[in-house]
Each structure stands twice: as structure tokens, then as C-alpha cells.
Design a protein around this motif. Structure first.
Motif, PDB file in Angstrom:
ATOM      1  N   ALA A 323     -49.489 -30.277  10.292  1.00 22.67           N
ATOM      2  CA  ALA A 323     -49.460 -31.695  10.671  1.00 22.67           C
ATOM      3  C   ALA A 323     -48.130 -32.327  10.276  1.00 22.67           C
ATOM      4  O   ALA A 323     -47.547 -33.125  11.029  1.00 22.67           O
ATOM      5  CB  ALA A 323     -50.621 -32.441  10.008  1.00 22.67           C
ATOM      6  N   LEU A 324     -47.634 -31.952   9.095  1.00 21.82           N
ATOM      7  CA  LEU A 324     -46.332 -32.443   8.651  1.00 21.82           C
ATOM      8  C   LEU A 324     -45.218 -31.938   9.565  1.00 21.82           C
ATOM      9  O   LEU A 324     -44.329 -32.704   9.963  1.00 21.82           O
ATOM     10  CB  LEU A 324     -46.071 -31.993   7.213  1.00 21.82           C
ATOM     11  N   ARG A 325     -45.276 -30.668   9.933  1.00 25.02           N
ATOM     12  CA  ARG A 325     -44.251 -30.103  10.818  1.00 25.02           C
ATOM     13  C   ARG A 325     -44.275 -30.774  12.191  1.00 25.02           C
ATOM     14  O   ARG A 325     -43.231 -30.984  12.811  1.00 25.02           O
ATOM     15  CB  ARG A 325     -44.437 -28.580  10.950  1.00 25.02           C
ATOM     16  N   ASP A 326     -45.447 -31.114  12.670  1.00 26.25           N
ATOM     17  CA  ASP A 326     -45.548 -31.831  13.942  1.00 26.25           C
ATOM     18  C   ASP A 326     -44.866 -33.201  13.851  1.00 26.25           C
ATOM     19  O   ASP A 326     -44.228 -33.657  14.813  1.00 26.25           O
ATOM     20  CB  ASP A 326     -47.010 -32.003  14.354  1.00 26.25           C
ATOM     21  N   LEU A 327     -45.009 -33.859  12.710  1.00 24.33           N
ATOM     22  CA  LEU A 327     -44.343 -35.153  12.517  1.00 24.33           C
ATOM     23  C   LEU A 327     -42.827 -34.974  12.443  1.00 24.33           C
ATOM     24  O   LEU A 327     -42.071 -35.774  13.006  1.00 24.33           O
ATOM     25  CB  LEU A 327     -44.858 -35.814  11.239  1.00 24.33           C
ATOM     26  N   LEU A 328     -42.389 -33.936  11.752  1.00 23.80           N
ATOM     27  CA  LEU A 328     -40.947 -33.699  11.618  1.00 23.80           C
ATOM     28  C   LEU A 328     -40.294 -33.383  12.961  1.00 23.80           C
ATOM     29  O   LEU A 328     -39.097 -33.648  13.152  1.00 23.80           O
ATOM     30  CB  LEU A 328     -40.685 -32.559  10.629  1.00 23.80           C
ATOM     31  N   LYS A 329     -41.062 -32.829  13.886  1.00 23.63           N
ATOM     32  CA  LYS A 329     -40.525 -32.557  15.221  1.00 23.63           C
ATOM     33  C   LYS A 329     -40.087 -33.836  15.932  1.00 23.63           C
ATOM     34  O   LYS A 329     -39.234 -33.798  16.818  1.00 23.63           O
ATOM     35  CB  LYS A 329     -41.580 -31.839  16.076  1.00 23.63           C
ATOM     36  N   GLU A 330     -40.673 -34.959  15.530  1.00 26.23           N
ATOM     37  CA  GLU A 330     -40.357 -36.246  16.153  1.00 26.23           C
ATOM     38  C   GLU A 330     -39.175 -36.947  15.475  1.00 26.23           C
ATOM     39  O   GLU A 330     -38.796 -38.048  15.879  1.00 26.23           O
ATOM     40  CB  GLU A 330     -41.586 -37.168  16.090  1.00 26.23           C
ATOM     41  N   VAL A 331     -38.625 -36.314  14.450  1.00 31.28           N
ATOM     42  CA  VAL A 331     -37.513 -36.914  13.699  1.00 31.28           C
ATOM     43  C   VAL A 331     -36.189 -36.411  14.273  1.00 31.28           C
ATOM     44  O   VAL A 331     -35.970 -35.207  14.370  1.00 31.28           O
ATOM     45  CB  VAL A 331     -37.616 -36.575  12.200  1.00 31.28           C
ATOM     46  N   TYR A 332     -35.321 -37.336  14.647  1.00 30.22           N
ATOM     47  CA  TYR A 332     -34.004 -36.967  15.182  1.00 30.22           C
ATOM     48  C   TYR A 332     -33.056 -36.610  14.024  1.00 30.22           C
ATOM     49  O   TYR A 332     -33.438 -36.634  12.858  1.00 30.22           O
ATOM     50  CB  TYR A 332     -33.432 -38.117  16.005  1.00 30.22           C
ATOM     51  N   ASP A 333     -31.833 -36.300  14.363  1.00 30.98           N
ATOM     52  CA  ASP A 333     -30.843 -35.858  13.384  1.00 30.98           C
ATOM     53  C   ASP A 333     -30.308 -37.069  12.607  1.00 30.98           C
ATOM     54  O   ASP A 333     -29.233 -37.598  12.896  1.00 30.98           O
ATOM     55  CB  ASP A 333     -29.701 -35.125  14.091  1.00 30.98           C
ATOM     56  N   ILE A 334     -31.092 -37.512  11.607  1.00 29.32           N
ATOM     57  CA  ILE A 334     -30.739 -38.709  10.843  1.00 29.32           C
ATOM     58  C   ILE A 334     -29.391 -38.539  10.150  1.00 29.32           C
ATOM     59  O   ILE A 334     -28.612 -39.488  10.017  1.00 29.32           O
ATOM     60  CB  ILE A 334     -31.849 -39.026   9.818  1.00 29.32           C
ATOM     61  N   GLU A 335     -29.088 -37.340   9.706  1.00 32.04           N
ATOM     62  CA  GLU A 335     -27.852 -37.084   8.977  1.00 32.04           C
ATOM     63  C   GLU A 335     -26.626 -37.402   9.829  1.00 32.04           C
ATOM     64  O   GLU A 335     -25.713 -38.122   9.395  1.00 32.04           O
ATOM     65  CB  GLU A 335     -27.822 -35.625   8.530  1.00 32.04           C
ATOM     66  N   ARG A 336     -26.599 -36.887  11.059  1.00 27.14           N
ATOM     67  CA  ARG A 336     -25.449 -37.160  11.934  1.00 27.14           C
ATOM     68  C   ARG A 336     -25.507 -38.567  12.513  1.00 27.14           C
ATOM     69  O   ARG A 336     -24.465 -39.176  12.773  1.00 27.14           O
ATOM     70  CB  ARG A 336     -25.371 -36.103  13.036  1.00 27.14           C
ATOM     71  N   LEU A 337     -26.703 -39.113  12.704  1.00 20.51           N
ATOM     72  CA  LEU A 337     -26.817 -40.500  13.148  1.00 20.51           C
ATOM     73  C   LEU A 337     -26.229 -41.438  12.097  1.00 20.51           C
ATOM     74  O   LEU A 337     -25.503 -42.383  12.426  1.00 20.51           O
ATOM     75  CB  LEU A 337     -28.278 -40.858  13.417  1.00 20.51           C
ATOM     76  N   ALA A 338     -26.533 -41.182  10.817  1.00 18.50           N
ATOM     77  CA  ALA A 338     -26.009 -42.018   9.736  1.00 18.50           C
ATOM     78  C   ALA A 338     -24.489 -41.958   9.704  1.00 18.50           C
ATOM     79  O   ALA A 338     -23.815 -42.984   9.498  1.00 18.50           O
ATOM     80  CB  ALA A 338     -26.588 -41.568   8.393  1.00 18.50           C
ATOM     81  N   ALA A 339     -23.934 -40.770   9.916  1.00 21.83           N
ATOM     82  CA  ALA A 339     -22.477 -40.629   9.923  1.00 21.83           C
ATOM     83  C   ALA A 339     -21.858 -41.414  11.074  1.00 21.83           C
ATOM     84  O   ALA A 339     -20.839 -42.088  10.909  1.00 21.83           O
ATOM     85  CB  ALA A 339     -22.090 -39.161  10.017  1.00 21.83           C
ATOM     86  N   ARG A 340     -22.485 -41.356  12.238  1.00 21.05           N
ATOM     87  CA  ARG A 340     -21.953 -42.083  13.395  1.00 21.05           C
ATOM     88  C   ARG A 340     -22.105 -43.591  13.225  1.00 21.05           C
ATOM     89  O   ARG A 340     -21.288 -44.363  13.724  1.00 21.05           O
ATOM     90  CB  ARG A 340     -22.642 -41.600  14.678  1.00 21.05           C
ATOM     91  N   ILE A 341     -23.148 -44.014  12.540  1.00 23.19           N
ATOM     92  CA  ILE A 341     -23.316 -45.442  12.254  1.00 23.19           C
ATOM     93  C   ILE A 341     -22.173 -45.925  11.368  1.00 23.19           C
ATOM     94  O   ILE A 341     -21.527 -46.944  11.645  1.00 23.19           O
ATOM     95  CB  ILE A 341     -24.679 -45.705  11.574  1.00 23.19           C
ATOM     96  N   ALA A 342     -21.914 -45.195  10.295  1.00 22.88           N
ATOM     97  CA  ALA A 342     -20.834 -45.569   9.380  1.00 22.88           C
ATOM     98  C   ALA A 342     -19.477 -45.481  10.073  1.00 22.88           C
ATOM     99  O   ALA A 342     -18.582 -46.284   9.815  1.00 22.88           O
ATOM    100  CB  ALA A 342     -20.855 -44.670   8.160  1.00 22.88           C
ATOM    101  N   TYR A 343     -19.351 -44.518  10.951  1.00 24.13           N
ATOM    102  CA  TYR A 343     -18.093 -44.277  11.663  1.00 24.13           C
ATOM    103  C   TYR A 343     -17.826 -45.334  12.729  1.00 24.13           C
ATOM    104  O   TYR A 343     -16.716 -45.487  13.205  1.00 24.13           O
ATOM    105  CB  TYR A 343     -18.174 -42.892  12.309  1.00 24.13           C
ATOM    106  N   GLY A 344     -18.891 -46.058  13.114  1.00 25.59           N
ATOM    107  CA  GLY A 344     -18.742 -47.101  14.122  1.00 25.59           C
ATOM    108  C   GLY A 344     -18.765 -46.582  15.538  1.00 25.59           C
ATOM    109  O   GLY A 344     -18.310 -47.257  16.464  1.00 25.59           O
ATOM    110  N   SER A 345     -19.318 -45.379  15.743  1.00 24.58           N
ATOM    111  CA  SER A 345     -19.331 -44.797  17.083  1.00 24.58           C
ATOM    112  C   SER A 345     -20.745 -44.615  17.633  1.00 24.58           C
ATOM    113  O   SER A 345     -20.921 -44.047  18.704  1.00 24.58           O
ATOM    114  CB  SER A 345     -18.618 -43.437  17.069  1.00 24.58           C
TER     115      SER A 345
END
Length: 861
Positions: A323-345
Motif C-alpha cells: 500500500a505504501l509502494r502504491d502511494l509512492l508511485k504517485e510521488v513525482y521527483d521532488i528532489e529535482r523539482l525542488a532544485a528547479r524551484i530554487a533555480y527559477g526554472s
């Protein structure tokens, strides 16, 4: 030499190691050597500027599709400098001012098709001080950075660079000759030489815990290069982590390649590697962390056991884990999203991905609560209610990719934005109604109202109907071949309102989005921490899932040197053959039993047996379970392998030279806590040279190192070493021969093999019958007259061969069979196996299989 070309050369002077994309209107142009290189690599037309001898090579690509061309060049190992027009040509007389706004390199990719979702893209920088190397790494796309101190040789530095799998290294000029020689045949590795290593005050906080001078120099060299190439602030970089080489199992490039940890030896593909079996992560972040753990297995017992405990908890909670793995499948790449947010792109679609990911956190926390995992994830994971509320009530669910075309924000988010939208919407409705009104007023049914960017809104009437228009009401705006276009005072007024509303609408919406992005940037450090936690639970849950599916067992990690694996298996091989057909084998090594000398037929499974021990050791030390019925494993500090035949012709190294160099690494760097895997050492030279080397290596490991060692060989003469080396044991891969047919049993049993079955393997490979028949005849001759084989050799070879005469060698392929209590070793082995067979815990089929094996074993001559 025009003013524009002078400007080009002045800019190019500062970017000699990059291909300069020079913006001219709607194209990026390249000149001189850049043009020749780009035309060849991109397969585009090479043109020229000017005439005769002064003609300048030139090529260009449209700016709207330039990203694809830049990506191709970076993939081929080039740098690309993007030179833009930084002034409006309409407002400038003469040459437009141009500047390089970004330098794209293989190691500094931020948003490119070249970035693999499940692999880091590390840029590596090095510094040198005496015999010490400082290595700094950074993945710009995630913000991760770390530093490592190498107290060793250049080979150790190269192993560290290989571990990072970086496509770009930034180094000082003093190591230019060494690195150029080392990577001369590696076209995918770009080396950029930069001398700067001075501190950067803006980023001092990233090195709070790093005080070693050479590490600081390496990190500052890295930062300087990032600032030079990105030309903007790098606030998303995370604090540098110190990685001590003493905290991790050392695996050199040979071991990683020979064991096929992340890619296969032949095809260089993930499928068929150890990673392909155990990486069942469901997030990109988890996939990247899995690779990092594979590259750096642990050596601290406590850290290993902490991972094992969580894997065990996941293992015993199937429904909650899945059930946890099914939830994690719905999680996008937060790590690279956070970098792009800080980067302004980051764009609007990516912020929607972040929102959807964060909405899963309450359910993830609930599952962790039900699992009662012994980890602080549950307490540390936030739910980001404020951020989720902002993103939910600001950005539409399916926004466009472009940030300047509008349609990003939802109605009701901003009153002023709503007014502009209403004005634009109502104005367009008025325009649509105007067409019908004008048709009724004039009686011209073909009349239409249109719009283009040059003339704005207009009323178009065919030339044949212009006489029907009343005088004074329509003002001519444009004449066409078959029609006239007009405008009325009312249309002109509405046009001004509509265009003003649309222009203000897009400007305001873009600014509002920037404001939202600025607010989200405050959450970047927290989001990066969240990404780390989700990655960890993803990897450990993957370990548990694989263990449950493949029937792995939790190894007992001991701080002694004992290895006791019951019914061990090769984790990859067992997945590619029919389920249930893999032959399991035990491995038993203690202080009194340090070394196994493995003999037996080709294709019998010697290499598989040796590899499965090394892979089980690595799986243990990354915190995973292992493929066995029961396992007790020590903690190794290094693993060395020499498996398979490989040459390096590009650098002038033969198969035998590669074999000796890999063996040299093991003999010079191994400790008593290392694992050494050597497969058929000496086969690349003459028989007696090979035997002499093999024996000398075995003796050296026993006398000077004392490492756990698996040594396979076809030199059966070496089996007599068990009489003189107390910690060496003979084992062999069993095979049965009946009526001229050989069956490889893939079972490792005690004792030495009696032959190699090489000619039979040649028959299986399809060699002509006449060849294998003749080989059998010669084999019988050699076995009958073993001394004849030495008569043509030099004195040196005769001296080497004499060492084996003392061992009462009867032939190259036969060994004496000793008896005990009237029974041969084979009979003793079968009797022992029969006594140990637990009839209550095996199936009838297993019993039949065992009896068949015993029969074939006893029938062997």
C-alpha cells in the motif's frame, strides 16, 4: 571583418573550449572551427560567409529548435556557449549587444533530455596536495554535493571518478598529463582544466563541516566552475557531505565491471545486472539512491543492521508495504523539482506535480504509522498544508508549458486578473456578434470580421460588394487583390480595449506566477529533506519486496571472519533460468578454511559460484537480504575480482596483461578482511608459466595477506597445495559421464576434480567432429605420456615442472583417489549426504533428484 564578426571573435576568445551558438535574429550561427565541428556532428549543411580565401566556414540552426542540436553536442562530449542578444534590435543603432548567458556542459545539465531519471549526473572537481587528492562532487539537477579525501595512488583517484560515473571532471593543470593519458580512450569523459580554488563567500555555509584544505580547494574549484557556467545564483545547493573512504566497502572499477553490478559486461545494459534484480523502486529519487548505495556498500555493522531491521519490518508487512509502494508511485521527483524551484526554472506543470505529490503525504504517514517502522520518518515528514492550499487555489490542474501565453492561474485567484479576463472575453464576444450585425446592416452575406498581429481587427468585404457599403461609416485599412479591409470607430475602440486587456492579462499572470514560485522557494530545504526520506523508504521497501518475491534471507552480520552460506544462489542467474532449476550451493569459510581452490569442467558453474559469494557480500553490506536459505556474513573492507577474459586493445593491453594488472591490485591492496575472487589465473600464457604464477599467487595470499579467497583453475596440479597450505581446501564442480554423454551438475562438492571436459564443451559449441575426435586422441596420448609434454621446453620450464613431480603427479588430468575405512571420498561424500538428508522436509521429486545425483557421482570413473 565586419563589426558583427569582430564582436563574435571577442566573445569567442573567452570560450575557446566551447562551441559558440551566436544569436543572429531567428538563428544561432556558428563560425570557423565551431561551424566545421557542428556541421559534422549534427549532420547539417556547412556554408560560408564571404568569398575566396577569406571565406569563413559557417552553419546555423533555428533558435526554436536549438535545444535538440545543443543536446546532441553535449551528448557527444562538447560544451555549448549560448550567446544571446541582450538588447532590443529596434532600439539600437549599429551592432546589437550580445553576451553568453549560459554555458552548457555534460556535467552541469539542469533540464535536458540527457538527464536520466534514475541516475545522478555528477560533476567532479579534484585538487592535489602532495600524495593526497581531494574530490568534490555535485549533481546540479538535485543540489546534492559531497567531498572525499583520497590518500592513495592515481588509480584510487580514477576509481573514485569511475564510482561517480561523471561525464565531466574539473581539474588543475598540474594533473593534465596524467588525466589525459588515463582518459585518452574514454570519449565520453570531458576534462575541463581550471586553476581557481579560492573561497567564495556566498557559499561558505556549504562547507561548514569540511576543514581539510585540499577538500576545500576541490569544492571551491567545483563552485567556481558552476558559477562560471550557470551565470546565476545557486541557492539550491545542499551542504556538502564528507564521505570517508573508511566508511564504505572499496570496489575498484574492475570489480564493479566483472561483477556486473549496474550494467552487463558485454552489452553495457542495466538488464542482466545485479541492479536490475534488486532495483524495484517506484520513484526516480529511490532509483538514484539505490545506485548510490550500490556504489558505496557500508562497512559499519551498526549502520548495516539498522537498514536490515527496517527491511525486515517491511518484509513481514506485505499489505501495508505494498500500500505504501502504491502511494509512492504517485510521488513525482521532488528532489529535482525542488532544485528547479530554487533555480527559477520550474514551470506551472511541475508545480502541479509537486502539489499532487504533497497531497499523498497524509496517506503515506498513515501507512508508516500502521507499519510502526523503527525510523524517524513518521515524525519528520511534514504535510505542507499551507503550500498545498496555495498551489491548489492558484494554478489550474492542466496548465500550458509556456509561462507567457496565459491560462496558468485559476479564476478567482486575483481580482485584477479576473477583470482583465472578463474584458478580454466580453470583447471577443462583442467582435463575434459584430460580424452578424454588419452582415444584416449591409446585406453582404460574405462579410467577415478577422484579426492578424500586424493590422489588428478588421472587416473584410470582397471587391465585388464594396459598392454596397454606405459612405462615411467605414474607413479603408488594407487593400487585397480581391477584397478590401475596413475598420469602424466602434471596432477601433473595442480593439484597443481587447488588446490592452490581453497584454495586461499575460503580463500580470506571469508576474503572479513568479510571486507564487518565490513563495514556494522558501520550502526548498524542507522539500530536499523530504526527498531524502522518501528515497530511503522506497529503497528499503524495494529490498523487502525483492526478498519476499525471490525468497531471500536476512544475513547474520558477524564481526568475525566466518562465511556460512546454506543453499546460496546467484541473484541474477536464478531469474533468467526456469524457476526451481537453479542448483543451490553452500559456502563455508572460517579462520582455518580461508581459501577454496575450485576445479571442475568448463560450463560447470565455477564463475557463477564465485560471483554469487561476492554479490551476496555486497547485498549484505548495502542492507539487503541475500539469496540463500541461511547466511552468516563477515564485513569485507574490499572486494577484488579477476573474472572472465577481457583485453584493452585501445591502450595496448592484451588479455593476459589486463589479467595480471587486476591481480596486481588484489595482491598489493588486499587485507585480511578483504575478499579475493580469481578465476583461472595464468591461462593467458604457456602452461608452465601459468601454473607457476598461479601457485606463487596462492602462496602469497596465504603467507602475506590471509584474505578470504576463491581461486578457480584448470591446473589440476595445484590441488596438491592443500597438503602444504593448511587453510586451503579443494572443492570442485561435479559432472557425470555416462555412455559418452556429460551432464554438468553445477554442484560444488569437496575434493578435487579429475578432469576438465574441455573437449566435450568444444563438441557442445559445434566444432567439426574431425577436430574434437582428433583432440580426444591427442588427449589420450598426453595423459599416457605426461613427460613428453615437457621435453621441448626450456630449462626454466623444466625447473618449474619439477615442483609438481614432488607432488607425485600422475597426469595432467587424473588425481590419486585415497580411501578411508575402505571407502573412497566419493562414497564417503554420498554416505554423508544420505545421513544428513531430512526426509520429512523434502518432496518426493527432490528425493528422486538426489538419488540420481548420488548414482551419477558413484558411477564416475
Amino acid at each position: 571583418m565586419t563589426p558583427m564578426m569582430k564582436q563574435y571573435l571577442e566573445i569567442k576568445e573567452h570560450y575557446q573550449d566551447a562551441i559558440l551558438f551566436f544569436r543572429l535574429g531567428d538563428f544561432y550561427e556558428m563560425f570557423y572551427e565551431d561551424a566545421q565541428t557542428a556541421a559534422k556532428e549534427l549532420e547539417i549543411t556547412l556554408t560560408g560567409r564571404g568569398q575566396g580565401e577569406d571565406r569563413i566556414p559557417m552553419c546555423g540552426v533555428p533558435h526554436h529548435s536549438a535545444d535538440n542540436y545543443m543536446t546532441q553536442l553535449i551528448d557527444k562530449g562538447y560544451k555549448v556557449a549560448i550567446c544571446e542578444q541582450v538588447e532590443d534590435p529596434k532600439m539600437v543603432k549599429g551592432v546589437v549587444k550580445r553576451e553568453v548567458t549560459k554555458l552548457l556542459t555534460p556535467g552541469t545539465l539542469m533540464n535536458s533530455k540527457l538527464l536520466s531519471e534514475r541516475e545522478n549526473n555528477f560533476l567532479v572537481a579534484i585538487a592535489v596536495a602532495d600524495d593526497t587528492f581531494g574530490v568534490a562532487r555535485c549533481d546540479l539537477s538535485t543540489g546534492e554535493s559531497d567531498v572525499t579525501l583520497i590518500n592513495g595512488t592515481l588509480d584510487d583517484l580514477l576509481d573514485e571518478i569511475a564510482t561517480s560515473r561523471s561525464k565531466e571532471v574539473v581539474a588543475p593543470f598540474e594533473v593534465e598529463e596524467l588525466l589525459n593519458a588515463s582518459f585518452a580512450h574514454n570519449r565520453s569523459m570531458l576534462i575541463s582544466y581550471r586553476q581557481y580554488e579560492e573561497p567564495l563567500d556566498e557559499y561558505q555555509h556549504l562547507l561548514t563541516n569540511i576543514d581539510h584544505p585540499v577538500l576545500q580547494k576541490a569544492y571551491y574549484r567545483l563552485l567556481h566552475y558552476l558559477v562560471e557556467t550557470q551565470k546565476q545564483s545557486l541557492h539550491h545547493l545542499q551542504q556538502a557531505t564528507f564521505l570517508s573512504t573508511d566508511d564504505y566497502l572499496k570496489l575498484d572499477i574492475h570489480a564493479k565491471r566483472n561483477l556486473e553490478l549496474v550494467e552487463t559486461l558485454r552489452e553495457k545494459k542495466k538488464q542482466g545486472s545485479l541492479l536490475s534484480v534488486i532495483d524495484q523502486t517506484v520513484t526516480s529519487m529511490g532509483g538514484r539512491l539505490m545506485r548510490q548505495w550500490m556504489d558505496r556498500p557500508l562497512v559499519r555493522p551498526r549502520a548495516i543492521r539498522e537498514r536490515q531491521e527496517i527491511v525486515e519490518q517491511f518484509y513481514h508487512a506485505f499489505f501495508e508495504r505494498e500500500a505504501l509502494r502504491d502511494l509512492l508511485k504517485e510521488v513525482y521527483d521532488i528532489e529535482r523539482l525542488a532544485a528547479r524551484i530554487a533555480y527559477g526554472s520550474v514551470n506551472a506543470r511541475e508545480l502541479v506535480q509537486l502539489k499532487r505529490s504533497l497531497k499523498k503525504l497524509p496517506d503515506i504517514k498513515a501507512q508508516l504509522d500502521s507499519l510502526a517502522i523503527n525510523k524517524n520518518w513518521l515524525q519528520s515528514i511534514e504535510t505542507y498544508e499551507t503550500l498545498v492550499h496555495l498551489l491548489t487555489n492558484s494554478i489550474v490542474e492542466d496548465p500550458p508549458i509556456s509561462l507567457t501565453d496565459g491560462g496558468i492561474l485559476i479564476d478567482g485567484y486575483n481580482e485584477e486578473l479576473d477583470r482583465y479576463r472578463d474584458a478580454s472575453k466580453n470583447g471577443k464576444q462583442w467582435i463575434a456578434q459584430l460580424e452578424q450585425q454588419e452582415r444584416e446592416f449591409t446585406g453582404i452575406r460574405s462579410l467577415k470580421v478577422g484579426y492578424n498581429k500586424v493590422f489588428g481587427y478588421y472587416i473584410e468585404v470582397s471587391r465585388a460588394n464594396t459598392h454596397l457599403l454606405p459612405e462615411g461609416r467605414y474607413e479603408r485599412k488594407q487593400t487585397l487583390t480581391n477584397a478590401e479591409r475596413y475598420i469602424t470607430p466602434e471596432l477601433k475602440e473595442k480593439e484597443a480595449l481587447i488588446l490592452e486587456a490581453e497584454e495586461s492579462l499575460t503580463e500580470l499572470e506571469y508576474q503572479l506566477f513568479i510571486d507564487i514560485r518565490t513563495i514556494v522557494q522558501e520550502y526548498v530545504p524542507s522539500l530536499q529533506k523530504l526527498a531524502t526520506e522518501i528515497s530511503e523508504m522506497d529503497v528499503l521497501a524495494s529490498f523487502a519486496m525483492v526478498a519476499e518475491k525471490q525468497q531471500y534471507v536476512k544475513p547474520n552480520v558477524t564481526e568475525t571472519r566466518q562465511i556460512d552460506i546454506i543453499q546460496g544462489r546467484h541473484p541474477v542467474v536464478e531469474t533468467v533460468i526456469q524457476r526451481g532449476t537453479y542448483v543451490e550451493n553452500d559456502i563455508d569459510l572460517t579462520d582455518e578454511r580461508d581459501m577454496l581452490l575450485i576445479t571442475g569442467p568448463n560450463m560447470g558453474g565455477k564463475s557463477t559460484y564465485m560471483r554469487q559469494l561476492a554479490l551476496s557480500a555486497i547485498l549484505t553490506q548495502i542492507g539487503s537480504f541475500v539469496p540463500a536459505k541461511k547466511a552468516t556474513m563477515p564485513i569485507f573492507d574490499r572486494i577484488f575480482t579477476r573474472i572472465g577474459a577481457a583485453d584493452d586493445l585501445a591502450s595496448g593491453q592484451s588479455t593476459f596483461m589486463v589479467e595480471m594488472m587486476e591481480t596486481k591490485d588484489a595482491l598489493t591492496k588486499a587485507t585480511a578482511n578483504s575478499l579475493i575472487i580469481l578465476d583461472e589465473i595464468g591461462r593467458g600464457t604457456s602452461t608452465y608459466d601459468g601454473m607457476a604464477l598461479a601457485q606463487a599467487i596462492i602462496e602469497y595470499i596465504h603467507e602475506s595477506i590471509g584474505a578470504k579467497t576463491l581461486f578457480s583453475t584448470h591446473y589440476h596440479e595445484l590441488t596438491d597445495l592443500a597438503k602444504s597450505i593448511p587453510t586451503l581446501r579443494n572443492v570442485h564442480v561435479s559432472a557425470a559421464e555416462e555412455d559418452g554423454t556429460v551432464v554438468f551438475l553445477h554442484q560444488i562438492i569437496e575434493g578435487a576434480a579429475d578432469r576438465s571436459y574441455g573437449v566435450y564443451v568444444a563438441e557442445l559449441a559445434g566444432l567439426p567432429d574431425s577436430v574434437t575426435k582428433r583432440a580426444n586422441e591427442l588427449l589420450l596420448t598426453f595423459e599416457a605420456k605426461p613427460t613428453n609434454a615437457t621435453q621441448q621446453h626450456t630449462v626454466t620450464h623444466e625447473e618449474v615442472a619439477a615442483t609438481y613431480e614432488e607432488a607425485e603427479q600422475l597426469s595432467l588430468f587424473q588425481m590419486k583417489e585415497e580411501k578411508k575405512d575402505g571407502k573412497t571420498k566419493k562414497e564417503q561424500s554420498v554416505l554423508k549426504a544420505l545421513q544428513e538428508l531430512d526426509l520429512l522436509h523434502v518432496t518426493p521429486f527432490d528425493i528422486i533428484k538426489k538419488v540420481n545425483e548420488w548414482q551419477m557421482q558413484l558411477r564416475k570413473k
